[in-house]
Design an enzyme around this catalytic site. Sequence first.
Site, PDB file in Angstrom:
ATOM      1  N   CYS A   1      -7.031 -34.611-121.309  1.00 34.95           N
ATOM      2  CA  CYS A   1      -7.218 -35.846-120.554  1.00 34.95           C
ATOM      3  C   CYS A   1      -5.831 -36.352-120.157  1.00 34.95           C
ATOM      4  O   CYS A   1      -4.934 -36.454-121.011  1.00 34.95           O
ATOM      5  CB  CYS A   1      -7.936 -36.882-121.411  1.00 34.95           C
ATOM      6  SG  CYS A   1      -8.006 -38.519-120.624  1.00 34.95           S
TER       7      CYS A   1
ATOM      8  N   ASP B   1     -10.273 -31.701-123.664  1.00 29.36           N
ATOM      9  CA  ASP B   1     -11.580 -31.627-123.024  1.00 29.36           C
ATOM     10  C   ASP B   1     -12.019 -30.173-123.043  1.00 29.36           C
ATOM     11  O   ASP B   1     -11.205 -29.273-122.827  1.00 29.36           O
ATOM     12  CB  ASP B   1     -11.503 -32.121-121.572  1.00 29.36           C
ATOM     13  CG  ASP B   1     -11.243 -33.615-121.485  1.00 29.36           C
ATOM     14  OD1 ASP B   1     -11.920 -34.367-122.207  1.00 29.36           O
ATOM     15  OD2 ASP B   1     -10.370 -34.016-120.704  1.00 29.36           O
TER      16      ASP B   1
ATOM     17  N   GLU C   1      -8.494  -9.986-110.913  1.00 27.58           N
ATOM     18  CA  GLU C   1      -8.542  -9.160-112.128  1.00 27.58           C
ATOM     19  C   GLU C   1      -8.885 -10.078-113.303  1.00 27.58           C
ATOM     20  O   GLU C   1      -8.300 -11.151-113.451  1.00 27.58           O
ATOM     21  CB  GLU C   1      -7.184  -8.467-112.329  1.00 27.58           C
ATOM     22  CG  GLU C   1      -7.189  -7.371-113.375  1.00 27.58           C
ATOM     23  CD  GLU C   1      -7.078  -7.927-114.774  1.00 27.58           C
ATOM     24  OE1 GLU C   1      -7.863  -7.467-115.632  1.00 27.58           O
ATOM     25  OE2 GLU C   1      -6.240  -8.808-115.010  1.00 27.58           O
ATOM     26  N   SER C   2      -9.844  -9.681-114.138  1.00 26.15           N
ATOM     27  CA  SER C   2     -10.423 -10.586-115.137  1.00 26.15           C
ATOM     28  C   SER C   2      -9.455 -11.012-116.237  1.00 26.15           C
ATOM     29  O   SER C   2      -9.504 -12.154-116.688  1.00 26.15           O
ATOM     30  CB  SER C   2     -11.688  -9.980-115.749  1.00 26.15           C
ATOM     31  OG  SER C   2     -11.396  -8.775-116.397  1.00 26.15           O
TER      32      SER C   2
ATOM     33  N   HIS D   1     -11.300 -33.786-114.952  1.00 27.96           N
ATOM     34  CA  HIS D   1     -12.209 -32.645-114.829  1.00 27.96           C
ATOM     35  C   HIS D   1     -12.342 -32.184-113.381  1.00 27.96           C
ATOM     36  O   HIS D   1     -12.269 -30.994-113.079  1.00 27.96           O
ATOM     37  CB  HIS D   1     -13.606 -32.993-115.348  1.00 27.96           C
ATOM     38  CG  HIS D   1     -13.665 -33.472-116.764  1.00 27.96           C
ATOM     39  ND1 HIS D   1     -12.689 -33.240-117.702  1.00 27.96           N
ATOM     40  CD2 HIS D   1     -14.621 -34.180-117.400  1.00 27.96           C
ATOM     41  CE1 HIS D   1     -13.040 -33.775-118.855  1.00 27.96           C
ATOM     42  NE2 HIS D   1     -14.212 -34.363-118.700  1.00 27.96           N
ATOM     43  N   GLU D   2     -12.575 -33.140-112.494  1.00 30.03           N
ATOM     44  CA  GLU D   2     -12.791 -32.816-111.083  1.00 30.03           C
ATOM     45  C   GLU D   2     -11.589 -32.094-110.488  1.00 30.03           C
ATOM     46  O   GLU D   2     -11.738 -31.121-109.742  1.00 30.03           O
ATOM     47  CB  GLU D   2     -13.065 -34.103-110.280  1.00 30.03           C
ATOM     48  CG  GLU D   2     -14.301 -34.862-110.736  1.00 30.03           C
ATOM     49  CD  GLU D   2     -14.067 -35.845-111.885  1.00 30.03           C
ATOM     50  OE1 GLU D   2     -14.971 -36.646-112.157  1.00 30.03           O
ATOM     51  OE2 GLU D   2     -12.979 -35.814-112.523  1.00 30.03           O
TER      52      GLU D   2
END
Length: 163
Positions: free
Chosen positions: A54, A61, A77-78, A95-96
């Site tokens: 936060c 969060d 690539e993962s 968050h947004e």
Amino acid sequence: MSKENELENISLLGNQNVKYSYDYDPGVLETFENRHPELDYFVKFNCPEFTSLCPITGQPDFATIYISYMPGIQMVESKSLKLYLFSFRNHGDFHENCIVTIMKDLIHLMEPKYIEVWGKFTPRGGISIDPYANYGKPGTPYEEMARKRLFQHDLYPEKIDNR
């Protein structure tokens, strides 16, 4: 293109000496060539251990991040995606903004036909926040697809008891 040439830009996969960045770092993202760019198909990542901070309180969060995209020429690539998402661990943002930043970084990285990023954050203070962002490549049918999916993305919201 040979498999050897295709993988020459991937340095993190299989590398046992990778350093985890605790600071936001989009530079860790890597791509490889999509072997089937003529096809439309989805690639989906479910990332249930996302954390950020936060920006006001500094408290952590937690979220599950869902990333779905239709690749163009390049794919993410993962392992590099995992390291990138980990780099948000000490990143202070709402968050947004985290969700939109993730989407924009992936658009910049691989120029997908379509992408959506949805964050399902665990409740703090009795409220959960679930930001959703999407993008369709301008001037293509994916632009209209993005608009429709945005307007319909949460027609059947989840129940509170399944978190």
